[in-house]
Write a protein that holds these residues in place. Structure first.
Motif, PDB file in Angstrom:
ATOM      1  N   ASN A  66      -1.789   5.107  -7.342  1.00 29.29           N
ATOM      2  CA  ASN A  66      -1.841   5.045  -5.725  1.00 29.29           C
ATOM      3  C   ASN A  66      -3.332   5.615  -5.243  1.00 29.29           C
ATOM      4  O   ASN A  66      -3.480   5.933  -3.982  1.00 29.29           O
ATOM      5  CB  ASN A  66      -0.781   6.301  -5.334  1.00 29.29           C
ATOM      6  CG  ASN A  66       0.683   5.524  -5.383  1.00 29.29           C
ATOM      7  OD1 ASN A  66       0.829   4.574  -4.560  1.00 29.29           O
ATOM      8  ND2 ASN A  66       1.413   5.701  -6.178  1.00 29.29           N
ATOM      9  N   LYS A  67      -4.276   6.102  -6.206  1.00 31.09           N
ATOM     10  CA  LYS A  67      -5.291   6.664  -5.739  1.00 31.09           C
ATOM     11  C   LYS A  67      -6.328   5.733  -4.856  1.00 31.09           C
ATOM     12  O   LYS A  67      -6.418   4.522  -5.014  1.00 31.09           O
ATOM     13  CB  LYS A  67      -6.333   7.068  -6.854  1.00 31.09           C
ATOM     14  CG  LYS A  67      -7.545   7.902  -6.474  1.00 31.09           C
ATOM     15  CD  LYS A  67      -8.077   8.476  -7.785  1.00 31.09           C
ATOM     16  CE  LYS A  67      -9.272   9.483  -7.379  1.00 31.09           C
ATOM     17  NZ  LYS A  67      -9.868   9.789  -8.708  1.00 31.09           N
ATOM     18  N   ARG A  68      -6.987   6.439  -3.638  1.00 31.41           N
ATOM     19  CA  ARG A  68      -7.660   5.547  -2.837  1.00 31.41           C
ATOM     20  C   ARG A  68      -9.115   6.308  -2.910  1.00 31.41           C
ATOM     21  O   ARG A  68      -9.443   7.484  -2.741  1.00 31.41           O
ATOM     22  CB  ARG A  68      -7.385   5.403  -1.446  1.00 31.41           C
ATOM     23  CG  ARG A  68      -8.285   4.559  -0.466  1.00 31.41           C
ATOM     24  CD  ARG A  68      -7.739   4.520   0.877  1.00 31.41           C
ATOM     25  NE  ARG A  68      -6.520   3.530   0.780  1.00 31.41           N
ATOM     26  CZ  ARG A  68      -6.535   2.352   0.820  1.00 31.41           C
ATOM     27  NH1 ARG A  68      -7.861   1.777   0.804  1.00 31.41           N
ATOM     28  NH2 ARG A  68      -5.390   1.340   0.778  1.00 31.41           N
ATOM     29  N   THR A  70     -15.947  -2.204  -0.980  1.00 27.27           N
ATOM     30  CA  THR A  70     -14.585  -1.271  -0.426  1.00 27.27           C
ATOM     31  C   THR A  70     -13.358  -1.519  -0.941  1.00 27.27           C
ATOM     32  O   THR A  70     -13.136  -2.497  -1.819  1.00 27.27           O
ATOM     33  CB  THR A  70     -14.479  -1.862   1.101  1.00 27.27           C
ATOM     34  OG1 THR A  70     -13.481  -0.870   1.768  1.00 27.27           O
ATOM     35  CG2 THR A  70     -14.089  -3.009   1.253  1.00 27.27           C
ATOM     36  N   GLN A  71     -12.640  -0.374  -0.890  1.00 29.14           N
ATOM     37  CA  GLN A  71     -11.253  -0.431  -1.717  1.00 29.14           C
ATOM     38  C   GLN A  71     -10.404  -1.124  -0.662  1.00 29.14           C
ATOM     39  O   GLN A  71     -10.243  -0.666   0.549  1.00 29.14           O
ATOM     40  CB  GLN A  71     -10.603   0.685  -2.062  1.00 29.14           C
ATOM     41  CG  GLN A  71      -9.359   0.750  -2.870  1.00 29.14           C
ATOM     42  CD  GLN A  71      -8.736   1.965  -3.497  1.00 29.14           C
ATOM     43  OE1 GLN A  71      -9.674   3.053  -3.503  1.00 29.14           O
ATOM     44  NE2 GLN A  71      -7.773   1.834  -4.014  1.00 29.14           N
ATOM     45  N   PRO A 123      -5.408   0.139  -7.609  1.00 21.76           N
ATOM     46  CA  PRO A 123      -6.386   0.070  -6.900  1.00 21.76           C
ATOM     47  C   PRO A 123      -7.329  -1.310  -7.208  1.00 21.76           C
ATOM     48  O   PRO A 123      -7.480  -1.732  -8.141  1.00 21.76           O
ATOM     49  CB  PRO A 123      -7.461   1.153  -7.812  1.00 21.76           C
ATOM     50  CG  PRO A 123      -6.565   2.261  -8.324  1.00 21.76           C
ATOM     51  CD  PRO A 123      -5.402   1.301  -8.647  1.00 21.76           C
ATOM     52  N   THR A 134     -14.799   4.519   1.182  1.00 19.17           N
ATOM     53  CA  THR A 134     -15.687   3.717   1.239  1.00 19.17           C
ATOM     54  C   THR A 134     -17.178   4.398   0.947  1.00 19.17           C
ATOM     55  O   THR A 134     -18.169   3.756   0.097  1.00 19.17           O
ATOM     56  CB  THR A 134     -15.975   2.918   2.313  1.00 19.17           C
ATOM     57  OG1 THR A 134     -14.573   2.471   2.282  1.00 19.17           O
ATOM     58  CG2 THR A 134     -16.863   1.776   2.423  1.00 19.17           C
ATOM     59  N   ASP A 177       0.909  -1.288  -0.163  1.00 18.56           N
ATOM     60  CA  ASP A 177       0.049  -0.057   0.044  1.00 18.56           C
ATOM     61  C   ASP A 177       0.801   1.277   0.061  1.00 18.56           C
ATOM     62  O   ASP A 177       2.266   1.145   0.257  1.00 18.56           O
ATOM     63  CB  ASP A 177      -1.008   0.136   1.283  1.00 18.56           C
ATOM     64  CG  ASP A 177      -2.282   0.841   1.050  1.00 18.56           C
ATOM     65  OD1 ASP A 177      -2.218   1.473   0.073  1.00 18.56           O
ATOM     66  OD2 ASP A 177      -3.239   0.221   1.640  1.00 18.56           O
ATOM     67  N   PHE A 227     -10.642  -3.617  -5.485  1.00 21.20           N
ATOM     68  CA  PHE A 227     -11.971  -3.326  -4.607  1.00 21.20           C
ATOM     69  C   PHE A 227     -12.519  -4.876  -4.395  1.00 21.20           C
ATOM     70  O   PHE A 227     -11.969  -5.728  -4.919  1.00 21.20           O
ATOM     71  CB  PHE A 227     -12.769  -2.748  -5.444  1.00 21.20           C
ATOM     72  CG  PHE A 227     -12.393  -1.413  -5.907  1.00 21.20           C
ATOM     73  CD1 PHE A 227     -12.573  -0.086  -5.080  1.00 21.20           C
ATOM     74  CD2 PHE A 227     -11.567  -1.144  -7.105  1.00 21.20           C
ATOM     75  CE1 PHE A 227     -12.184   1.118  -5.567  1.00 21.20           C
ATOM     76  CE2 PHE A 227     -11.081   0.162  -7.676  1.00 21.20           C
ATOM     77  CZ  PHE A 227     -11.507   1.300  -6.766  1.00 21.20           C
ATOM     78  N   LYS A 254      -7.091  -2.080  -1.337  1.00 21.46           N
ATOM     79  CA  LYS A 254      -5.636  -1.689  -1.609  1.00 21.46           C
ATOM     80  C   LYS A 254      -5.426  -0.832  -2.520  1.00 21.46           C
ATOM     81  O   LYS A 254      -6.259  -0.712  -3.465  1.00 21.46           O
ATOM     82  CB  LYS A 254      -4.727  -2.897  -1.458  1.00 21.46           C
ATOM     83  CG  LYS A 254      -4.996  -3.790  -2.812  1.00 21.46           C
ATOM     84  CD  LYS A 254      -3.997  -4.997  -2.732  1.00 21.46           C
ATOM     85  CE  LYS A 254      -2.458  -4.610  -3.196  1.00 21.46           C
ATOM     86  NZ  LYS A 254      -1.762  -5.596  -3.500  1.00 21.46           N
ATOM     87  N   THR A 255      -4.216  -0.246  -2.676  1.00 23.39           N
ATOM     88  CA  THR A 255      -3.871   0.428  -4.032  1.00 23.39           C
ATOM     89  C   THR A 255      -2.804  -0.166  -4.576  1.00 23.39           C
ATOM     90  O   THR A 255      -2.386  -1.145  -4.320  1.00 23.39           O
ATOM     91  CB  THR A 255      -3.559   1.964  -3.682  1.00 23.39           C
ATOM     92  OG1 THR A 255      -2.163   1.832  -2.578  1.00 23.39           O
ATOM     93  CG2 THR A 255      -4.504   2.897  -2.821  1.00 23.39           C
TER      94      THR A 255
END
Length: 461
Positions: A369-371, A404-405, A411, A374, A186, A413, A407-408
């Motif tokens: 790297n985007k998150r 939910t996400q 990305p 939730t 991450d 889910f 990890k990056t």
């Protein structure tokens, strides 16, 4: 590093084996055939309490024309000038050759101190051959076996006074080569630099692109295909962003790879891709996105790396509008899993559009790297399900609970649903495309895993 060591010598005397021994890793490709190493590679070496930068070089060649061998010699000479000490390696089994004598005479004229290393000195016979090396006029030969790690204490004793004399003399950190670092799970554990791999078929201009980005002739280039063999990682920065720039060997179709060294080079490129964050796939604009290019692109996406396509030699294309349309159509049809992957047209030779390439690389790195929060993700999911509910399975509708996400990088889910394993591929793609479009993740590899949602009323044993 307090001082720098260059390893030099004629081909096939064990220079890369000694390099790997000093850095403690198998970074350089090693094979019995001569001339495997071409570009100079720099690593962080350690011997006892000594830390140093160590440069592996191509074999010394006695050529001064426009050939590849002559350009390799220029790279080796540049390494010797940069170093605080050069290790001239000879083969202790063969003894001193006329070529060793020739290069010893040339090296004695330079300002860089020279230590004579008699490698492959595991036997009594090799020690006798090593004794012949006194006639080279470089002092006592140091008998070692790089392969077996023998004689390194003698090398330490010879290097220690040079290290003390060098003191705080440092190499150019901006361009120091580096080992490849594994990727964290991450962004919270992200390395401090962006790891950017330059990948593509042979002779599409990868090394030329790296040299132009660095602003100097760091890597060997030329009309010959397949010059680069090792993956060379160079620490660099772009507008204040630390970047580890990785040049790789050209990748051909596996069916065409018959040479052992080329197989090792391909494996080294695969390793570099495993450690990369963003992969720049370089295409020849005169022969774009052929079957092998698509194979490489799919491999990059399967590895979960951010992809940027660089159409090199664009200045040679006559009908640029038609060529771009053809390229875009081919990408959209053949790489639907990374819809919207960016394409940058450039000229590695002239430096045209290199700023645009690096801006695109940094943008894709940010998206990679985007998150997505939730709450926002589930508000979108609710509206998406209302607009297009999942299909019926055995007369019952699949109930999607939430998303939910997890990890990056890339990305990733998780979708929780009852009978989620029965969700059709078409609906899975529908959700993936919705995520990509809604949250501005075009061109980035995405992962969507289905998780079974437990029914609290199910009977349990």
């Amino acid at each position: 590093m307090p001082f720098t060591i260059a390893i030099i010598g004629r081909p096939n005397v064990g220079k890369s084996t000694l390099f790997n021994r000093l850095v403690g890793k198998k970074l350089a490709i090693v094979d019995d055939q001569p001339g495997v190493t071409r570009d100079r590679r720099v690593g962080e070496g350690h011997l006892g309490d000594l830390d140093f930068a160590v440069i592996d070089t191509a074999g010394l060649e006695d050529t001064f024309d426009d050939s590849l061998e002559s350009r390799m010699r220029e790279q080796t000479e540049a390494a010797v000038k940069e170093a605080d000490v050069a290790l001239l390696v000879i083969d202790g089994r063969e003894g001193v050759t006329p070529l060793d004598e020739h290069f010893a005479r040339r090296l004695r004229k330079g300002k860089t101190p020279i230590l004579l290393i008699a490698n492959k000195s595991e036997t009594r016979a090799s020690e006798i051959n090593a004794a012949e090396a006194y006639r080279l006029g470089l002092g006592d030969p140091i008998p070692i076996s790089a392969e077996h790690g023998q004689g390194l204490s003698l090398l330490y004793d010879a290097l220690r006074p040079i290290a003390e004399k060098a003191g705080a003399a440092l190499t150019d950190d901006e361009f120091a080569d580096a080992a490849l670092e594994p990727l964290p799970d991450d962004a919270a554990e992200a390395p401090k630099h962006l790891q950017m791999a330059i990948i593509g078929r042979p002779n599409v201009g990868k090394s030329t692109l790296v040299n132009n980005l660095l602003g100097r002739e760091r890597l060997l280039t030329g009309p010959e295909a397949g010059i680069t063999r090792d993956s060379i990682a160079i620490d660099w920065s772009w507008k204040g962003t630390p970047i580890r720039l990785i040049d790789t060997a050209g990748l051909r179709r596996r069916s065409k790879v018959v040479d052992k060294v080329e197989r090792l080079s391909s494996a080294d490129t695969d390793r570099a891709l495993t450690y990369a964050h963003v992969a720049v796939l370089v295409l020849d604009a005169n022969d774009m996105l052929e079957k092998q290019d698509l194979t490489i692109a799919r491999h990059i996406v399967e590895e979960g790396r951010a992809l940027v396509i660089a159409a090199n030699k664009w200045d040679a294309v006559e009908n640029k509008t038609e060529a771009m349309k053809k390229l875009r159509d081919r990408i959209d049809y053949s790489l639907p899993q990374v819809k919207g992957v960016p394409v940058v047209t450039l000229s590695a030779m002239t430096g045209r559009n290199l700023d645009k390439l690096m801006d695109t690389v940094l943008k894709m790195y940010g998206l990679w790297n985007k998150r997505v929060p939730t709450a926002r993700l589930n508000r979108w999911l609710e509206g998406t399900i209302q607009a297009h509910p999942p299909p019926l399975v055995a007369g019952k509708r699949i109930k999607i609970r939430y998303m939910t996400q997890i990890k990056t990088r890339p990305p990733t889910f998780a979708l929780f649903a009852q009978k989620g394993e029965d969700l059709p591929d078409a609906y899975h793609r529908y959700l993936m495309n919705g995520i990509r479009e809604t949250f501005d993740l075009e061109g980035v590899p995405l992962r969507l895993y289905l998780r079974k949602s437990e029914n609290p009323f199910d009977k349990k044993d």
